[in-house]
Motif scaffolding. Structure first.
Motif, PDB file in Angstrom:
ATOM      1  N   TYR A 111      59.239  11.127  33.679  1.00 48.25           N
ATOM      2  CA  TYR A 111      59.210  10.284  34.880  1.00 48.25           C
ATOM      3  C   TYR A 111      60.099   9.057  34.684  1.00 48.25           C
ATOM      4  CZ  TYR A 111      54.990  13.076  35.553  1.00 48.25           C
ATOM      5  OH  TYR A 111      54.100  14.115  35.672  1.00 48.25           O
ATOM      6  N   PRO A 112      61.399   9.252  34.579  1.00 44.84           N
ATOM      7  CA  PRO A 112      62.288   8.109  34.341  1.00 44.84           C
ATOM      8  C   PRO A 112      62.220   7.041  35.431  1.00 44.84           C
ATOM      9  CG  PRO A 112      63.532  10.092  34.918  1.00 44.84           C
ATOM     10  CD  PRO A 112      62.127  10.526  34.652  1.00 44.84           C
ATOM     11  N   SER A 113      61.753   7.427  36.620  1.00 44.98           N
ATOM     12  CA  SER A 113      61.647   6.435  37.699  1.00 44.98           C
ATOM     13  C   SER A 113      60.604   5.372  37.399  1.00 44.98           C
ATOM     14  CB  SER A 113      61.312   7.130  39.022  1.00 44.98           C
ATOM     15  OG  SER A 113      60.061   7.808  38.926  1.00 44.98           O
ATOM     16  N   MET A 114      59.708   5.622  36.435  1.00 42.27           N
ATOM     17  CA  MET A 114      58.694   4.640  36.067  1.00 42.27           C
ATOM     18  C   MET A 114      59.294   3.474  35.282  1.00 42.27           C
ATOM     19  SD  MET A 114      55.559   7.067  34.752  1.00 42.27           S
ATOM     20  CE  MET A 114      54.640   5.633  34.177  1.00 42.27           C
ATOM     21  N   VAL A 115      60.400   3.705  34.596  1.00 40.48           N
ATOM     22  CA  VAL A 115      60.934   2.712  33.661  1.00 40.48           C
ATOM     23  C   VAL A 115      61.286   1.396  34.345  1.00 40.48           C
ATOM     24  CG1 VAL A 115      62.771   2.234  32.004  1.00 40.48           C
ATOM     25  CG2 VAL A 115      61.705   4.509  32.083  1.00 40.48           C
ATOM     26  N   PRO A 116      62.023   1.393  35.465  1.00 39.82           N
ATOM     27  CA  PRO A 116      62.356   0.105  36.086  1.00 39.82           C
ATOM     28  C   PRO A 116      61.119  -0.695  36.503  1.00 39.82           C
ATOM     29  CG  PRO A 116      63.743   1.854  36.966  1.00 39.82           C
ATOM     30  CD  PRO A 116      62.685   2.521  36.149  1.00 39.82           C
ATOM     31  N   ASP A 117      60.084   0.000  36.976  1.00 37.23           N
ATOM     32  CA  ASP A 117      58.864  -0.708  37.395  1.00 37.23           C
ATOM     33  C   ASP A 117      58.193  -1.376  36.207  1.00 37.23           C
ATOM     34  OD1 ASP A 117      56.603  -1.295  39.284  1.00 37.23           O
ATOM     35  OD2 ASP A 117      55.537   0.003  37.890  1.00 37.23           O
ATOM     36  N   VAL A 118      58.097  -0.657  35.089  1.00 39.66           N
ATOM     37  CA  VAL A 118      57.473  -1.231  33.894  1.00 39.66           C
ATOM     38  C   VAL A 118      58.297  -2.405  33.373  1.00 39.66           C
ATOM     39  CG1 VAL A 118      56.876  -0.760  31.472  1.00 39.66           C
ATOM     40  CG2 VAL A 118      56.260   0.879  33.265  1.00 39.66           C
TER      41      VAL A 118
END
Length: 386
Positions: free
Chosen positions: A231-238
Motif C-alpha cells: 500500500y504505497p499510497s499510505m506512505v505520504p499520509d504517515v
C-alpha cells in the motif's frame, strides 16, 4: 441453460430486454441510489420519478451472453447477467485478458431475501460461465453493500484492483474468482503450507505485553514494511503525520491491550485491541440510510460497547501455524472481558489471505465507521458480534 426447478424455484436464461429483467434492474438501481445518496449529489430519477441508470454504467446488450431470471413460484425474484470483457478496456491502462467475464446486476427483490437466493444465482452464473469457457469472473460492488461483499467473500471471491467505469470511485470494491487455474484445470484449494506437515508442532504461546515491548515493536515495524510494499499510497499520509514513530506512538496511546504470540519462545505475531466509537448496532446498520447516514449512526451510539482489533501481523515465516487465529481469538476474549458486544476491524484489499481467515472466523463486511476514512479506496470493514 435449461430451467432449473427446486421447490418452486426456477432459473432460466432470458433476453436482456425481457420485461421482468428490465423491471428488476430498475428496482435495483433505485436501491443503489438510496445506498449511495450523498447531500448535493444530482438525482438519478427521471421526470416521472422512475430511476435512471448511471450513464457511466450502461451495458451494451451485445456483450451480454447470459441474463438469468430467478422465479419463486412463478414470481420474478432475482436477476444476474454475464458479459464478456475479453480484450476490452480495463480502465487501468490495459485490456482484460481473454477468458474474462463480468457478473452484472446481481439482485434479489426484498420480499425474497434471506433464503440464500443470491448464492443460488451466483452459483448458476458460475456454471453458465464455465460452460462458456470463462476462466476468470470479476465483478464490482461497493462499501454500502455489505451483504453483497459478504456473499462474494464467502463464495471464494478475492478483492482485485478496481476496474471499469467506477475505478475512480473510492467506495467501489471489485472482486474476482478463477474458475480454472493457469494450466486450464478446475481451480482447487491452495496446497498446505508450513505448519501443516506431520511432526511435532512448535509450542505456541500468547503473552500480554506493554505497547513498547521490543518483540511487539519489531513486529509492528515489520508490518509497516509490509504495508509500504502493498500500500504505497499510505506512505505520504504517515509522513505528513510525522513519520512512522509518531504514528506508532499515537496508536499505542489508543491501545487498551497488546498481545504477542511466540513459537518456541520466538516472537512471531502481534495484535492489539482499542475502543471503537460504534457498538453492536453498527452490525445491522441500514445501508438504505445512505452515505450521509454513516455519520448519524455513529453519533447515535452513546455507550458503544464496541471494540476494534488492530495491528494484527504474523511473521511470514510463521504463517499457516495457527498464529493469526490464536491472536484473533485472544483479542475476542479480551474484548468480552472488557464488556464488549461487538468487535470490528479494517483490513486492506491486497491481503486476501487475511480476509479469508476473518471470514472463516465469523467476521462479515459492515458499513464504514470512524475514525477510518470512508473514501480510502483500499479498505474493507468487518465486524462480528461477541
Amino acid at each position: 441453460m435449461a430451467a432449473e426447478v427446486l421447490a418452486g424455484l426456477t432459473i432460466e436464461t432470458v433476453g436482456w430486454d425481457h420485461a421482468d429483467a428490465v423491471r428488476l434492474r430498475a428496482e435495483q438501481q433505485h436501491e443503489i441510489d438510496l445506498r449511495y445518496a450523498q447531500p448535493g449529489r444530482p438525482s438519478t430519477t427521471g421526470p416521472d420519478g422512475a430511476p435512471v441508470p448511471d450513464p457511466r454504467d450502461q451495458v451494451d446488450p451485445s456483450n451480454v451472453f447470459a441474463t438469468l431470471l430467478l422465479r419463486v413460484d412463478g414470481e420474478p425474484a432475482g436477476h444476474a447477467a454475464l458479459r464478456d470483457l475479453s480484450g476490452r478496456d480495463d480502465y487501468q491502462g490495459g485490456l482484460h485478458p481473454d477468458g474474462t467475464s463480468e457478473v452484472k446486476r446481481v439482485y434479489v427483490a426484498p420480499g425474497f431475501r434471506g433464503r440464500g437466493l443470491s448464492r443460488t444465482l451466483m452459483n448458476a452464473a458460475e456454471d453458465v460461465a464455465r460452460d462458456a469457457g470463462v476462466r476468470h469472473l470479476i465483478l464490482e460492488s461497493g462499501l454500502m453493500q455489505p451483504e453483497s461483499l459478504g456473499l462474494y467473500l464467502r463464495l471464494g471471491y478475492d478483492p482485485v484492483e478496481s476496474f471499469g467505469v467506477f475505478s475512480d470511485e473510492p467506495g467501489s470494491r471489485c472482486f474476482g474468482k478463477w474458475l480454472v487455474s493457469a494450466d486450464g484445470s478446475p481451480q482447487s484449494a491452495p496446497a498446505a503450507g508450513p505448519g501443516s506437515a506431520a511432526g511435532a508442532a512448535p509450542a505456541l504461546e500468547l503473552h500480554e505485553v506493554p505497547w513498547d515491548d521490543p518483540g511487539a515493536a519489531a513486529l509492528r515495524r515489520a508490518m509497516w514494511a509490509f504495508h509500504q510494499e502493498r500500500y504505497p499510497s499510505m506512505v505520504p499520509d504517515v509522513e505528513a503525520r510525522g513519520g512512522y514513530d509518531v504514528v506508532d506512538a499515537e496508536r499505542g496511546r489508543a491501545a487498551l491491550a497488546t498481545f504477542v504470540a511466540t513459537l518456541d519462545g520466538r516472537p512471531v505475531g502481534c495484535a492489539s485491541v482499542a475502543a471503537a466509537p460504534i457498538g453492536p448496532e453498527h452490525l445491522t446498520s441500514d445501508p438504505l440510510r445512505g452515505v450521509a447516514g454513516l455519520t448519524a449512526a455513529s453519533a447515535e451510539a452513546a455507550d458503544s460497547r464496541g471494540f476494534e482489533m488492530r495491528n494484527v501481523f504474523v511473521d511470514p515465516a510463521a504463517r499457516r501455524a495457527g498464529v493469526a487465529t490464536a491472536l484473533v481469538r485472544q483479542i475476542e476474549v479480551e474484548a468480552r472481558r472488557r464488556g464488549g458486544l461487538a468487535l470490528y476491524l479494517g483490513t486492506g484489499i491486497r491481503q486476501p489471505e487475511a480476509l479469508r481467515l476473518y471470514v472463516k472466523l465469523g467476521y462479515r463486511p459492515v458499513l464504514p465507521y470512524p475514525p477510518h476514512d470512508p473514501d480510502n479506496p483500499v479498505l474493507l470493514f468487518l465486524g462480528k458480534p461477541l
